[in-house]
Scaffold this active site. Structure first.
Site, PDB file in Angstrom:
ATOM      1  N   GLU A 116      31.102  37.936  46.366  1.00  0.00           N
ATOM      2  CA  GLU A 116      29.826  37.692  45.696  1.00  0.00           C
ATOM      3  C   GLU A 116      28.824  36.985  46.591  1.00  0.00           C
ATOM      4  O   GLU A 116      27.627  36.926  46.266  1.00  0.00           O
ATOM      5  CB  GLU A 116      30.047  36.855  44.427  1.00  0.00           C
ATOM      6  CG  GLU A 116      30.839  37.554  43.331  1.00  0.00           C
ATOM      7  CD  GLU A 116      30.057  38.668  42.647  1.00  0.00           C
ATOM      8  OE1 GLU A 116      28.865  38.815  42.944  1.00  0.00           O
ATOM      9  OE2 GLU A 116      30.650  39.382  41.829  1.00  0.00           O
TER      10      GLU A 116
ATOM     11  N   GLU B  33      54.165  37.178  48.198  1.00  0.00           N
ATOM     12  CA  GLU B  33      53.850  35.759  48.033  1.00  0.00           C
ATOM     13  C   GLU B  33      55.003  34.847  48.461  1.00  0.00           C
ATOM     14  O   GLU B  33      54.813  33.654  48.678  1.00  0.00           O
ATOM     15  CB  GLU B  33      53.465  35.454  46.586  1.00  0.00           C
ATOM     16  CG  GLU B  33      54.620  35.518  45.591  1.00  0.00           C
ATOM     17  CD  GLU B  33      54.170  35.058  44.214  1.00  0.00           C
ATOM     18  OE1 GLU B  33      54.703  34.027  43.759  1.00  0.00           O
ATOM     19  OE2 GLU B  33      53.309  35.711  43.601  1.00  0.00           O
TER      20      GLU B  33
END
Length: 302
Positions: free
Chosen positions: A86, A117
């Site tokens: 953004e 992960e």
């Protein structure tokens, strides 16, 4: 607390107020979720000193040609990518300035990459893969505060000499070790036990919003509360540029459109052209001299 002892984590705890969740009406479910969500901003408020410290650290690095990296796995990684993506449309930044990295690579944004992960080694590899240097800031995001991938990222980033920030929703948090700033937003057990895309995810989103928005304000990419560095890449944003020029300078829509066209869609340049009665080239030079800070540019001209 051992790394494997997940039950000791607040984010994995059982929420006593939601034990009968599956027996509630639809209205009851969403009401209970909303009640729990109300706790999130208060939890964030308790760590505002740490968030502020992190912002100052990021600003200092970016002013010296550093970059900001978010690293995370699962929801945490996706939130980092969301916040980073953004920045270019909102603040007109180069996509390289703020980057989000998720364990398992871009495909993990849409579909979980099992085991990614859990790899410290993968975290170490990604630090080098994305070219982190000692000028950069690395933010490790892990709701649990113990994700091995994020541990690997932060340890390697520290070894390189980068500044490091940890964002978690547990206290104590394993990923805090050795970091410059630790932000632990403890929101309590989730409505749905262990589902950290809920309150923990909301808390992380709020913190990341603050990190980049406050940083960009301090870097001069905002004038008042206006997104003067917005890039006019579509019709909506072109109209926003015109409205910004109108609001700051007091000109008509037609005049704002003319100024925006002359400034090639750059709101800052258009504003300076009007307020200082300069050409596009002169306004651009003023902005270059003040690192894009409009207030300083106006003061320098006057």
């Amino acid at each position: 607390m051992k790394l494997e002892n997940l039950q000791a984590l607040t984010t994995e705890g059982k929420n006593e107020s939601t034990q009968d969740l599956d027996r509630l009406s639809t209205r009851g479910i969403v009401q209970l979720m909303n009640d729990e969500d109300k706790k999130v901003p208060y939890a964030v408020e308790r760590v505002l000193d740490q968030v502020s410290e992190a912002v100052e650290l990021i600003v200092a690095a970016l002013e010296k040609d550093g970059r900001l990296f978010y690293f995370g796995a699962g929801t945490s990684g996706r939130l980092g990518i969301l916040d980073a993506s953004e920045c270019p449309p909102t603040f007109g930044t180069n996509p390289e300035l703020v980057q989000g990295v998720i364990a398992g690579g871009p495909s993990a944004m849409i579909r979980a990459v099992e085991g990614a992960e859990d790899s410290v080694e993968l975290g170490i590899e990604d630090v080098h893969k994305y070219g982190v240097t000692d000028r950069d800031v690395v933010v490790g995001i892990a709701a649990s505060g113990r994700t091995p991938y994020v541990l690997g990222v932060l340890q390697e980033a520290q070894a390189i000499g980068a500044r490091t920030i940890a964002v978690s929703c547990n206290q104590p948090s394993f990923i805090n070790k050795g970091v410059d700033v630790a932000i632990n937003v403890v929101v309590g057990p989730e409505v749905l036990t262990g589902s950290t895309r809920l309150k923990a995810g909301s808390a992380q989103k709020l913190v990341l919003n603050m990190l980049t928005t406050a940083t960009m304000i301090k870097l001069g990419k905002v004038y008042g509360n206006l997104m003067v560095n917005v890039q006019a890449t579509n019709l909506k944003l072109k109209e926003r540029v015109k409205r910004i020029v109108m609001e700051v300078t007091g000109v008509s829509y037609a005049e704002a459109e003319r100024l925006a066209d002359q400034a090639k869609g750059d709101a800052k340049t258009a504003i300076l052209m009007k307020l200082t009665n300069t050409s596009r080239e002169e306004a651009a030079q003023l902005l270059n001299l003040t690192n894009g800070r409009i207030r300083e540019a106006i003061q320098k001209y006057s």
